[in-house]
Design an enzyme around this catalytic site. Structure first.
Site, PDB file in Angstrom:
ATOM      1  N   SER A   1       0.845  -1.185   0.000  1.00 42.53           N
ATOM      2  CA  SER A   1       0.000   0.000   0.000  1.00 42.53           C
ATOM      3  C   SER A   1       0.883   1.237   0.000  1.00 42.53           C
ATOM      4  O   SER A   1       2.032   1.184   0.461  1.00 42.53           O
ATOM      5  CB  SER A   1      -0.892   0.004   1.251  1.00 42.53           C
TER       6      SER A   1
ATOM      7  N   TYR B   1      -2.455  -1.279  10.496  1.00 41.06           N
ATOM      8  CA  TYR B   1      -2.471  -1.625   9.071  1.00 41.06           C
ATOM      9  C   TYR B   1      -1.246  -1.020   8.373  1.00 41.06           C
ATOM     10  O   TYR B   1      -0.548  -1.709   7.618  1.00 41.06           O
ATOM     11  CB  TYR B   1      -3.751  -1.108   8.434  1.00 41.06           C
TER      12      TYR B   1
END
Length: 248
Positions: free
Chosen positions: A145, A158
């Site tokens: 990401s 995360y």
């Protein structure tokens, strides 16, 4: 996997294939003649994707898989080998996110994010690596990401897992330099998936909505381009990705 025509007849294992980026990647690989192994813990979604691809004539195998468990990865590789004889690429799209301030998260949500996003990546790579070494070819494509490049307040756990996945991929690529095995990490901006719906319910996740949202197809196309032309790191979209690196 050097050109478009070489994709036909290749075998790709796609984790997280029941929905989102994994499902769209599987569809687009199948259209190019790739034998696709679908892996996901969501059995209903997995079967739906398998039926969908089979109806259009794709060569597809569905294997229920819990990426947190080594035995599950071993079974995934074993079934892939039994049906197709080899695996050319592992495309790891499995991921989970629980947004919110750290002190509001349960211990279970902490452990789930770390075990799925990071431990799953490590285990899958470790299980498939000996096969790639034996056949003297193979490509790992792990989805991280842009939140693995810049810190994501409201999604600290995360973000930490994606920082770790990105670092792991870049380090492993150096370990395997000079071998026929490729390692790539694909770092997308926010993608319109069920995960994003969960983020939208939390004001603390506002950074995820600071740019234009990607569609799963945008990331799937980047993954396929990476298989065709391997790179260690792929930022999606590239311009915003480089802005993230400059601001790091």
């Amino acid at each position: 996997m050097k050109d478009q025509h070489s994709l036909k007849g290749k075998v790709a294992v796609v984790s997280g294939a029941a929905s989102g980026i994994g499902a769209e990647t599987a569809r687009r690989l199948a259209r190019r003649g790739v034998h696709v192994v679908l892996a996901d813990q969501n059995r209903d979604g997995l079967n739906q994707r398998c039926d969908e691809l089979a109806r259009v004539g794709a060569s597809v195998l569905a294997v229920p898989t819990d990426v947190r468990e080594r035995e599950s990865w071993v079974n995934l590789l074993s079934q892939s080998m039994e049906v197709f004889g080899h695996v050319d690429a592992l495309v790891n799209c499995a991921g989970v996110l629980y947004p919110g301030a750290l002190d509001n998260l349960t211990e279970e949500s902490l452990r789930t994010q770390v075990s799925v996003n990071l431990i799953g990546t490590l285990l899958g790579t470790q299980v498939f690596l000996p096969h790639f070494r034996q056949q003297r070819s193979g490509h790992f494509i792990h989805v991280a990401s842009l939140g693995g490049i810049v810190p994501m307040p409201g999604e600290a756990v995360y973000s930490a897992t994606k920082f770790a996945v990105r670092g792991f991929c870049l380090a492993l690529a150096l370990e395997l330099q000079g071998t026929p095995i490729k390692v790539s990490v694909v770092c997308p901006d926010s993608v319109r998936t069920p995960m994003l719906v969960r983020e939208a319910l939390h004001d603390s996740s506002s950074l995820s909505f600071s740019g234009s949202l990607l569609e799963p197809a945008d990331v799937a196309n980047a993954i396929i381009h990476t298989i065709l032309s391997p790179k260690r790191e792929v930022l999606v979209p590239s311009f915003r990705g480089w802005l993230c690196k400059l601001g790091d």
